[in-house]
Design a protein around this motif. Structure first.
Motif, short mmCIF file in Angstrom:
data_model
loop_
_atom_site.label_atom_id
_atom_site.label_comp_id
_atom_site.label_asym_id
_atom_site.label_seq_id
_atom_site.Cartn_x
_atom_site.Cartn_y
_atom_site.Cartn_z
N HIS A 31 0.82 -1.22 0.00
CA HIS A 31 0.00 0.00 0.00
C HIS A 31 0.85 1.27 0.00
N PHE A 32 2.05 1.18 0.55
CA PHE A 32 2.93 2.34 0.66
C PHE A 32 4.30 1.94 0.14
N ALA A 33 4.82 2.73 -0.79
CA ALA A 33 6.11 2.40 -1.40
C ALA A 33 7.25 2.39 -0.39
N ASP A 34 7.16 3.28 0.59
CA ASP A 34 8.20 3.40 1.60
C ASP A 34 7.63 4.15 2.80
N MET A 35 8.45 4.40 3.79
CA MET A 35 7.98 5.10 4.98
C MET A 35 7.58 6.55 4.66
N ASP A 36 8.26 7.16 3.69
CA ASP A 36 7.87 8.51 3.28
C ASP A 36 6.42 8.53 2.80
N SER A 37 6.03 7.52 2.05
CA SER A 37 4.65 7.44 1.56
C SER A 37 3.67 7.32 2.73
N LEU A 38 4.06 6.59 3.72
CA LEU A 38 3.23 6.44 4.92
C LEU A 38 3.12 7.76 5.66
N SER A 40 3.51 10.69 4.29
CA SER A 40 2.74 11.57 3.42
C SER A 40 1.24 11.37 3.62
N GLU A 41 0.83 10.12 3.66
CA GLU A 41 -0.58 9.82 3.88
C GLU A 41 -1.04 10.33 5.25
N MET A 42 -0.22 10.10 6.26
CA MET A 42 -0.54 10.58 7.60
C MET A 42 -0.67 12.10 7.60
N SER A 43 0.25 12.76 6.95
CA SER A 43 0.25 14.22 6.88
C SER A 43 -1.03 14.73 6.21
N GLN A 44 -1.44 14.10 5.12
CA GLN A 44 -2.66 14.51 4.42
C GLN A 44 -3.89 14.35 5.30
N LEU A 45 -3.96 13.25 6.04
CA LEU A 45 -5.10 13.02 6.93
C LEU A 45 -5.15 14.03 8.07
N ILE A 46 -4.02 14.31 8.66
CA ILE A 46 -3.96 15.28 9.76
C ILE A 46 -4.31 16.69 9.24
N GLU A 47 -3.75 17.02 8.08
CA GLU A 47 -4.01 18.34 7.50
C GLU A 47 -5.49 18.51 7.18
#
Length: 171
Positions: A31-38, A40-47
């Motif tokens: 689902h996530f290419a790497d930890m950065d992708s994870l 990034s997804e977390m950041s989008q949800l929080i934002e």
């Protein structure tokens, strides 16, 4: 990841994320290419959660009132994102995405402050810097996380700092 960070695990490993989610490590990376992708997804949800609160129009009639309103609002936003931003700050030196996001957030904090200041205040960049410091996430983190102040006490400190700077400004 959100659950782990929200509960204080500020640097969870992919294995810990997989374990908490009840899936295998491979599933996480499908689902996530790497930890950065994870992140990034977390950041989008929080934002998505806090941006409506942060972007709500200010109601104060005078610029000083709007500045104090920003002070109160940032306390709410920063408190909501505290563990997530601490987590991202720890990892930002190892992540291009997190470093760019960090710099973007600094610009957003600064521009929202500058938007309420009158021209004579904006002309004094040292004064704008003096207002920016107590309104920063770093100050909130210091008060809440490092000094372990209660929310109300941290908020009172920030208001006191802003009022002290405002007392030196002529209208």
């Amino acid at each position: 990841m959100l659950d782990l960070v929200g509960k204080g695990d500020i640097a969870p490993s992919a294995a810990r994320v997989a374990e908490t989610a009840g899936v295998g490590l491979r599933s996480v990376f499908r689902h996530f290419a790497d930890m950065d992708s994870l992140y990034s997804e977390m950041s989008q949800l929080i934002e998505a959660q806090v941006l409506p609160m942060a972007l709500k129009p200010l109601t104060g009639a005078r610029w000083r009132d709007r500045l104090l309103e920003i002070t109160q609002r940032r306390a709410l936003v920063f408190e909501a994102i505290l563990p997530f931003r601490i987590s991202a700050n720890i990892k930002r030196f190892q992540s291009e995405f997190l470093m760019q996001d960090y710099r973007r957030m600094l610009r957003l904090e600064r521009s929202s402050l500058e938007a309420v200041l009158p021209p004579h205040v904006l002309a004094d960049t040292t004064l704008v810097d003096a207002l920016n410091v107590p309104l920063s996430f770093q100050t909130w983190r210091l008060l809440r996380h490092d000094q372990e102040l209660a929310v109300a006490d941290a908020q009172a400190v920030v208001v006191r700092l802003i009022e002290a700077v405002l007392a030196r400004i002529e209208d």
